[in-house]
Design a protein around this motif. Sequence first.
Motif, PDB file in Angstrom:
ATOM      1  N   LYS A  70       0.626  -1.328  -0.023  1.00  0.00           N
ATOM      2  CA  LYS A  70      -0.077   0.153  -0.313  1.00  0.00           C
ATOM      3  C   LYS A  70       1.061   0.888  -0.133  1.00  0.00           C
ATOM      4  O   LYS A  70       0.851   2.522  -0.924  1.00  0.00           O
ATOM      5  CB  LYS A  70      -0.560   0.076   1.457  1.00  0.00           C
ATOM      6  N   GLU A  71       1.800   1.367   0.758  1.00  0.00           N
ATOM      7  CA  GLU A  71       2.749   2.269   0.654  1.00  0.00           C
ATOM      8  C   GLU A  71       3.511   2.707  -0.475  1.00  0.00           C
ATOM      9  O   GLU A  71       3.561   3.696  -0.766  1.00  0.00           O
ATOM     10  CB  GLU A  71       3.854   2.301   1.781  1.00  0.00           C
ATOM     11  N   LEU A  72       3.909   1.728  -0.978  1.00  0.00           N
ATOM     12  CA  LEU A  72       4.805   1.734  -2.668  1.00  0.00           C
ATOM     13  C   LEU A  72       3.722   2.580  -3.715  1.00  0.00           C
ATOM     14  O   LEU A  72       3.704   3.172  -4.069  1.00  0.00           O
ATOM     15  CB  LEU A  72       4.745   1.096  -2.264  1.00  0.00           C
ATOM     16  N   ALA A  73       2.691   1.663  -3.545  1.00  0.00           N
ATOM     17  CA  ALA A  73       1.286   2.155  -4.505  1.00  0.00           C
ATOM     18  C   ALA A  73       1.137   4.056  -4.165  1.00  0.00           C
ATOM     19  O   ALA A  73       1.026   4.160  -4.751  1.00  0.00           O
ATOM     20  CB  ALA A  73       0.280   1.566  -4.671  1.00  0.00           C
ATOM     21  N   VAL A  74       0.823   4.479  -3.492  1.00  0.00           N
ATOM     22  CA  VAL A  74       0.817   5.289  -2.718  1.00  0.00           C
ATOM     23  C   VAL A  74       2.011   6.651  -3.226  1.00  0.00           C
ATOM     24  O   VAL A  74       1.707   7.349  -3.923  1.00  0.00           O
ATOM     25  CB  VAL A  74       0.206   6.196  -1.454  1.00  0.00           C
ATOM     26  N   MET A  75       3.130   6.068  -3.175  1.00  0.00           N
ATOM     27  CA  MET A  75       4.273   6.794  -3.457  1.00  0.00           C
ATOM     28  C   MET A  75       4.608   7.048  -4.682  1.00  0.00           C
ATOM     29  O   MET A  75       4.964   7.956  -5.234  1.00  0.00           O
ATOM     30  CB  MET A  75       5.324   5.617  -2.631  1.00  0.00           C
ATOM     31  N   LYS A  76       4.400   5.725  -5.427  1.00  0.00           N
ATOM     32  CA  LYS A  76       3.847   5.842  -6.765  1.00  0.00           C
ATOM     33  C   LYS A  76       2.645   7.418  -7.350  1.00  0.00           C
ATOM     34  O   LYS A  76       3.048   7.140  -8.395  1.00  0.00           O
ATOM     35  CB  LYS A  76       3.819   4.124  -7.485  1.00  0.00           C
ATOM     36  N   LEU A  77       1.641   7.060  -7.232  1.00  0.00           N
ATOM     37  CA  LEU A  77       0.706   8.150  -7.005  1.00  0.00           C
ATOM     38  C   LEU A  77       1.107   9.766  -7.082  1.00  0.00           C
ATOM     39  O   LEU A  77       1.050  10.053  -7.360  1.00  0.00           O
ATOM     40  CB  LEU A  77      -0.493   7.930  -6.116  1.00  0.00           C
ATOM     41  N   GLN A  78       1.612   9.052  -5.665  1.00  0.00           N
ATOM     42  CA  GLN A  78       2.223  11.046  -5.602  1.00  0.00           C
ATOM     43  C   GLN A  78       3.250  12.040  -5.945  1.00  0.00           C
ATOM     44  O   GLN A  78       3.469  12.234  -6.933  1.00  0.00           O
ATOM     45  CB  GLN A  78       2.076  10.863  -3.875  1.00  0.00           C
ATOM     46  N   ILE A  79       3.454  10.504  -6.773  1.00  0.00           N
ATOM     47  CA  ILE A  79       5.109  11.093  -8.039  1.00  0.00           C
ATOM     48  C   ILE A  79       3.961  11.081  -8.985  1.00  0.00           C
ATOM     49  O   ILE A  79       5.075  12.297  -9.269  1.00  0.00           O
ATOM     50  CB  ILE A  79       6.416   9.720  -7.550  1.00  0.00           C
ATOM     51  N   LYS A  80       3.919  10.754  -9.721  1.00  0.00           N
ATOM     52  CA  LYS A  80       2.600  10.317 -10.613  1.00  0.00           C
ATOM     53  C   LYS A  80       1.907  12.230 -10.518  1.00  0.00           C
ATOM     54  O   LYS A  80       2.701  12.641 -11.567  1.00  0.00           O
ATOM     55  CB  LYS A  80       1.991   9.938 -11.007  1.00  0.00           C
ATOM     56  N   GLU A  81       2.138  12.369  -9.939  1.00  0.00           N
ATOM     57  CA  GLU A  81       0.909  13.739  -9.724  1.00  0.00           C
ATOM     58  C   GLU A  81       2.063  14.621 -10.133  1.00  0.00           C
ATOM     59  O   GLU A  81       2.047  15.618  -9.669  1.00  0.00           O
ATOM     60  CB  GLU A  81       0.050  13.716  -8.436  1.00  0.00           C
ATOM     61  N   ASN A  82       3.063  15.084  -8.931  1.00  0.00           N
ATOM     62  CA  ASN A  82       4.105  15.695  -9.165  1.00  0.00           C
ATOM     63  C   ASN A  82       4.075  15.664 -10.164  1.00  0.00           C
ATOM     64  O   ASN A  82       4.490  17.000 -10.675  1.00  0.00           O
ATOM     65  CB  ASN A  82       5.641  15.230  -7.981  1.00  0.00           C
ATOM     66  N   ARG A  83       4.825  14.883 -10.767  1.00  0.00           N
ATOM     67  CA  ARG A  83       5.272  14.992 -12.747  1.00  0.00           C
ATOM     68  C   ARG A  83       4.656  16.241 -13.342  1.00  0.00           C
ATOM     69  O   ARG A  83       5.393  16.043 -14.247  1.00  0.00           O
ATOM     70  CB  ARG A  83       5.621  13.593 -12.870  1.00  0.00           C
ATOM     71  N   LYS A  84       3.225  15.707 -12.874  1.00  0.00           N
ATOM     72  CA  LYS A  84       2.011  16.351 -14.294  1.00  0.00           C
ATOM     73  C   LYS A  84       2.337  18.107 -14.278  1.00  0.00           C
ATOM     74  O   LYS A  84       2.717  18.690 -13.697  1.00  0.00           O
ATOM     75  CB  LYS A  84       1.573  15.541 -13.902  1.00  0.00           C
TER      76      LYS A  84
END
Length: 84
Positions: A70-84
């Motif tokens: 769950k933590e890795l999935a949340v981190m991945k989503l946050q990284i995708k949002e910050n790159r946009k």
Amino acid sequence: MIEHHQGYTAVKRYERNCFRPIGKHPFKIIHNARAVKHDLIQQFEVSTGIILPSGVKSNLCTQPVPILGKELAVMKLQIKENRK
């Protein structure tokens, strides 16, 4: 440690008490949970292109596997949002 094998994992019943292998399929043998956690972290690093510091990796390896996922999935989503 995770070992990759190519072996017989499926069988077919031919007679009353006779079973035969029907094909080779890849499978993994897992010897400990830490190897699974380390594998998850490596997959995360490859998919995001971010290398985590060793301290972060060791902290993540001490957590239960469902929480780690769950933590890795949340981190991945946050990284995708910050790159946009």
